[in-house]
Write a protein that holds these residues in place. Structure first.
Motif, PDB file in Angstrom:
ATOM      1  N   GLN A  18       2.469   6.309  16.372  1.00 58.94           N
ATOM      2  CA  GLN A  18       2.650   5.863  14.985  1.00 58.94           C
ATOM      3  C   GLN A  18       1.303   5.583  14.336  1.00 58.94           C
ATOM      4  N   LEU A  19       0.424   4.916  15.078  1.00 62.87           N
ATOM      5  CA  LEU A  19      -0.898   4.603  14.551  1.00 62.87           C
ATOM      6  C   LEU A  19      -1.690   5.879  14.267  1.00 62.87           C
ATOM      7  N   GLU A  20      -1.620   6.850  15.155  1.00 66.78           N
ATOM      8  CA  GLU A  20      -2.332   8.113  14.946  1.00 66.78           C
ATOM      9  C   GLU A  20      -1.797   8.843  13.720  1.00 66.78           C
ATOM     10  N   ILE A  21      -0.503   8.823  13.522  1.00 63.56           N
ATOM     11  CA  ILE A  21       0.090   9.459  12.340  1.00 63.56           C
ATOM     12  C   ILE A  21      -0.391   8.761  11.071  1.00 63.56           C
ATOM     13  N   ILE A  22      -0.407   7.441  11.103  1.00 63.87           N
ATOM     14  CA  ILE A  22      -0.864   6.681   9.940  1.00 63.87           C
ATOM     15  C   ILE A  22      -2.344   6.945   9.674  1.00 63.87           C
ATOM     16  N   LYS A  23      -3.146   7.032  10.710  1.00 67.82           N
ATOM     17  CA  LYS A  23      -4.573   7.339  10.539  1.00 67.82           C
ATOM     18  C   LYS A  23      -4.752   8.729   9.921  1.00 67.82           C
ATOM     19  N   TYR A  24      -3.947   9.672  10.372  1.00 67.27           N
ATOM     20  CA  TYR A  24      -4.010  11.025   9.825  1.00 67.27           C
ATOM     21  C   TYR A  24      -3.673  11.005   8.334  1.00 67.27           C
ATOM     22  N   ILE A  25      -2.584  10.318   7.992  1.00 65.94           N
ATOM     23  CA  ILE A  25      -2.174  10.224   6.591  1.00 65.94           C
ATOM     24  C   ILE A  25      -3.289   9.584   5.771  1.00 65.94           C
ATOM     25  N   ASP A  26      -3.871   8.504   6.288  1.00 59.42           N
ATOM     26  CA  ASP A  26      -4.939   7.813   5.580  1.00 59.42           C
ATOM     27  C   ASP A  26      -6.133   8.738   5.346  1.00 59.42           C
ATOM     28  N   SER A  27      -6.508   9.504   6.336  1.00 59.83           N
ATOM     29  CA  SER A  27      -7.657  10.404   6.178  1.00 59.83           C
ATOM     30  C   SER A  27      -7.370  11.486   5.135  1.00 59.83           C
ATOM     31  N   GLN A  28      -6.133  11.969   5.111  1.00 58.26           N
ATOM     32  CA  GLN A  28      -5.769  12.983   4.120  1.00 58.26           C
ATOM     33  C   GLN A  28      -5.752  12.390   2.709  1.00 58.26           C
ATOM     34  N   LEU A  29      -5.285  11.161   2.592  1.00 53.28           N
ATOM     35  CA  LEU A  29      -5.286  10.493   1.284  1.00 53.28           C
ATOM     36  C   LEU A  29      -6.708  10.216   0.811  1.00 53.28           C
ATOM     37  N   GLU A  30      -7.599   9.896   1.740  1.00 51.59           N
ATOM     38  CA  GLU A  30      -9.009   9.714   1.377  1.00 51.59           C
ATOM     39  C   GLU A  30      -9.599  11.023   0.860  1.00 51.59           C
TER      40      GLU A  30
END
Length: 92
Positions: A18-30
């Motif tokens: 879950q954390l890795e998915i959230i990190k991925y989403i965050d990087s894409q939003l950045e």
């Protein structure tokens, strides 16, 4: 496409996943944020009085490329339903 609430509320995903998915989403939003900033810069430049029609056309083409990149990134992101949740929260 995966709904973000499915990720966060699904026991099939470990907390680490879950954390890795959230990190991925965050990087894409950045990345999208940086592209939006670039669009703003280009729009401001195109609005200037000292820009020729040819330069404006080139800037418009660059903006189109950036918009396509934003769309491409967005397609890879899971649904977040931010607007839908805000509407739902206002109903209660």
């Amino acid at each position: 496409m995966l709904d973000i609430s499915t990720v966060l509320n699904n026991e099939a995903f470990t907390p680490e996943e879950q954390l890795e998915i959230i990190k991925y989403i965050d990087s894409q939003l950045e990345q999208i944020e940086l592209l939006l900033y670039r669009l703003d810069q280009i729009a401001r430049k195109a609005a200037g009085d000292n820009v020729s029609d040819t330069e404006r056309e080139q800037l418009q083409q660059k903006m189109k490329q950036i918009q396509e990149e934003i769309d491409r990134i967005s397609e890879r992101l899971p649904n977040t339903y931010i607007i839908e949740n805000e509407i739902h929260d206002n109903e209660t």
